[in-house]
Design an enzyme around this catalytic site. Structure first.
Site, PDB file in Angstrom:
ATOM      1  CB  ALA A 103      -0.940  -0.010   1.208  1.00 26.53           C
ATOM      2  CD  GLU A 104       4.936   4.154   3.599  1.00 29.17           C
ATOM      3  OE1 GLU A 104       5.646   5.163   3.691  1.00 29.17           O
ATOM      4  OE2 GLU A 104       4.693   3.405   4.555  1.00 29.17           O
ATOM      5  CB  SER A 105       5.149   0.274  -2.694  1.00 29.63           C
ATOM      6  OG  SER A 105       6.057  -0.268  -1.766  1.00 29.63           O
TER       7      SER A 105
END
Length: 147
Positions: A63-65
Protein backbone atom coordinates in the site's frame (compact mmCIF):
# COMPACT_ATOMS: atom_id res chain seq x y z
CA UNK A 1 -0.29 21.91 -10.48
CA UNK A 2 1.59 20.31 -13.34
CA UNK A 3 0.17 17.46 -15.38
CA UNK A 4 0.82 14.07 -13.70
CA UNK A 5 3.46 11.82 -15.23
CA UNK A 6 2.32 8.43 -16.48
CA UNK A 7 4.06 5.06 -16.46
CA UNK A 8 2.99 1.78 -17.96
CA UNK A 9 4.59 -1.52 -17.09
CA UNK A 10 6.93 -2.37 -14.26
CA UNK A 11 9.88 -0.25 -15.39
CA UNK A 12 10.13 2.34 -12.63
CA UNK A 13 13.80 2.69 -13.55
CA UNK A 14 12.77 5.18 -16.26
CA UNK A 15 11.66 7.43 -13.40
CA UNK A 16 14.96 7.01 -11.58
CA UNK A 17 13.18 5.21 -8.71
CA UNK A 18 15.22 2.61 -6.85
CA UNK A 19 13.15 -0.43 -6.03
CA UNK A 20 14.47 -1.54 -2.60
CA UNK A 21 11.97 -3.40 -0.41
CA UNK A 22 9.28 -3.42 -3.11
CA UNK A 23 11.58 -5.33 -5.44
CA UNK A 24 12.53 -7.77 -2.65
CA UNK A 25 8.84 -8.60 -2.14
CA UNK A 26 8.22 -9.04 -5.88
CA UNK A 27 6.03 -5.93 -6.27
CA UNK A 28 5.56 -4.85 -9.88
CA UNK A 29 3.69 -1.85 -11.27
CA UNK A 30 1.29 -2.17 -14.18
CA UNK A 31 0.08 1.44 -14.13
CA UNK A 32 1.42 4.55 -12.46
CA UNK A 33 0.57 8.23 -12.65
CA UNK A 34 -0.03 11.05 -10.22
CA UNK A 35 -3.72 10.14 -10.14
CA UNK A 36 -3.77 6.32 -10.17
CA UNK A 37 -1.31 3.53 -9.40
CA UNK A 38 -1.84 -0.22 -9.83
CA UNK A 39 0.69 -2.78 -8.57
CA UNK A 40 0.78 -6.53 -8.04
CA UNK A 41 2.52 -8.69 -5.44
CA UNK A 42 2.81 -12.49 -5.49
CA UNK A 43 1.67 -14.20 -2.30
CA UNK A 44 4.52 -16.61 -1.65
CA UNK A 45 6.25 -17.88 1.50
CA UNK A 46 8.52 -14.80 1.62
CA UNK A 47 5.46 -12.63 2.40
CA UNK A 48 3.67 -15.12 4.70
CA UNK A 49 3.27 -14.79 8.43
CA UNK A 50 3.96 -17.92 10.53
CA UNK A 51 0.55 -19.47 9.79
CA UNK A 52 0.99 -19.51 6.00
CA UNK A 53 -1.10 -16.49 5.03
CA UNK A 54 -0.16 -13.05 3.72
CA UNK A 55 1.56 -10.99 6.43
CA UNK A 56 -0.24 -7.74 7.20
CA UNK A 57 3.09 -5.93 7.09
CA UNK A 58 3.59 -7.03 3.47
CA UNK A 59 0.18 -5.57 2.61
CA UNK A 60 1.22 -2.31 4.25
CA UNK A 61 4.48 -2.25 2.24
CA UNK A 62 2.45 -2.77 -0.94
CA UNK A 63 0.00 0.00 0.00
CA UNK A 64 2.73 2.51 0.90
CA UNK A 65 4.68 1.67 -2.25
CA UNK A 66 1.60 2.44 -4.34
CA UNK A 67 0.75 5.68 -2.49
CA UNK A 68 4.34 6.93 -2.42
CA UNK A 69 4.84 6.26 -6.12
CA UNK A 70 1.66 8.12 -7.07
CA UNK A 71 2.39 11.08 -4.83
CA UNK A 72 5.95 11.30 -6.14
CA UNK A 73 4.70 11.28 -9.73
CA UNK A 74 2.30 14.12 -8.94
CA UNK A 75 5.04 16.38 -7.49
CA UNK A 76 8.33 15.44 -9.14
CA UNK A 77 8.09 18.12 -11.85
CA UNK A 78 8.09 20.71 -9.05
CA UNK A 79 11.37 19.29 -7.69
CA UNK A 80 9.60 17.76 -4.70
CA UNK A 81 9.57 14.34 -3.01
CA UNK A 82 6.78 12.49 -1.22
CA UNK A 83 7.60 10.80 2.10
CA UNK A 84 5.25 8.81 4.31
CA UNK A 85 3.81 10.47 7.42
CA UNK A 86 1.14 7.97 8.44
CA UNK A 87 -0.44 4.80 7.13
CA UNK A 88 -3.28 2.66 8.39
CA UNK A 89 -4.62 -0.62 7.13
CA UNK A 90 -7.66 -2.74 7.76
CA UNK A 91 -7.05 -6.40 6.95
CA UNK A 92 -10.40 -7.78 5.78
CA UNK A 93 -9.67 -11.38 4.75
CA UNK A 94 -6.71 -13.69 4.43
CA UNK A 95 -5.03 -15.03 1.33
CA UNK A 96 -2.41 -17.80 1.19
CA UNK A 97 -1.38 -17.89 -2.48
CA UNK A 98 -1.81 -16.25 -5.85
CA UNK A 99 -1.34 -12.57 -6.58
CA UNK A 100 -2.83 -9.52 -4.92
CA UNK A 101 -3.44 -6.25 -6.74
CA UNK A 102 -3.30 -2.83 -5.10
CA UNK A 103 -5.05 0.15 -6.65
CA UNK A 104 -4.31 3.58 -5.27
CA UNK A 105 -6.00 6.91 -5.92
CA UNK A 106 -5.55 10.28 -4.25
CA UNK A 107 -8.14 11.53 -1.79
CA UNK A 108 -6.38 14.90 -1.40
CA UNK A 109 -3.46 16.47 -3.25
CA UNK A 110 -2.30 19.67 -1.60
CA UNK A 111 0.83 21.77 -1.68
CA UNK A 112 2.46 20.14 1.38
CA UNK A 113 0.54 16.87 1.87
CA UNK A 114 -1.21 14.18 -0.12
CA UNK A 115 -3.60 11.50 1.15
CA UNK A 116 -4.04 8.32 -0.87
CA UNK A 117 -6.56 5.49 -0.61
CA UNK A 118 -5.31 2.01 -1.53
CA UNK A 119 -7.47 -1.08 -1.99
CA UNK A 120 -5.81 -4.49 -2.18
CA UNK A 121 -7.77 -7.34 -3.76
CA UNK A 122 -7.14 -11.02 -4.40
CA UNK A 123 -7.38 -12.72 -7.80
CA UNK A 124 -11.17 -13.04 -7.43
CA UNK A 125 -11.50 -9.30 -6.91
CA UNK A 126 -12.31 -9.71 -3.20
CA UNK A 127 -10.93 -6.98 -0.97
CA UNK A 128 -8.31 -8.25 1.45
CA UNK A 129 -7.06 -4.89 2.75
CA UNK A 130 -7.96 -1.21 2.61
CA UNK A 131 -5.40 1.41 3.51
CA UNK A 132 -5.01 5.17 3.75
CA UNK A 133 -1.59 6.80 3.49
CA UNK A 134 -0.69 10.42 4.26
CA UNK A 135 2.47 11.74 2.63
CA UNK A 136 4.48 14.90 3.25
CA UNK A 137 5.56 16.82 0.16
CA UNK A 138 9.08 18.11 0.72
CA UNK A 139 11.77 19.75 -1.44
CA UNK A 140 14.18 17.30 -2.97
CA UNK A 141 17.58 17.73 -1.33
CA UNK A 142 20.23 18.97 -3.77
CA UNK A 143 21.73 16.02 -5.61
CA UNK A 144 19.27 13.52 -4.10
CA UNK A 145 17.77 10.87 -6.35
CA UNK A 146 14.36 9.35 -5.53
CA UNK A 147 14.55 5.88 -4.11
Amino acid sequence: MTEPQSLSGSNLEQLGVQRGLAEHLGITFSEASGTRVVAQMPVQPQVHQPFGILHGGASVVLAESVASTGAYLSVRDRGMLAVGLEINANHLRSVASGTVTATGTPIFQGRTTEVWSVEIADERGKLICVSRCTLAIIPRPEGAQPG
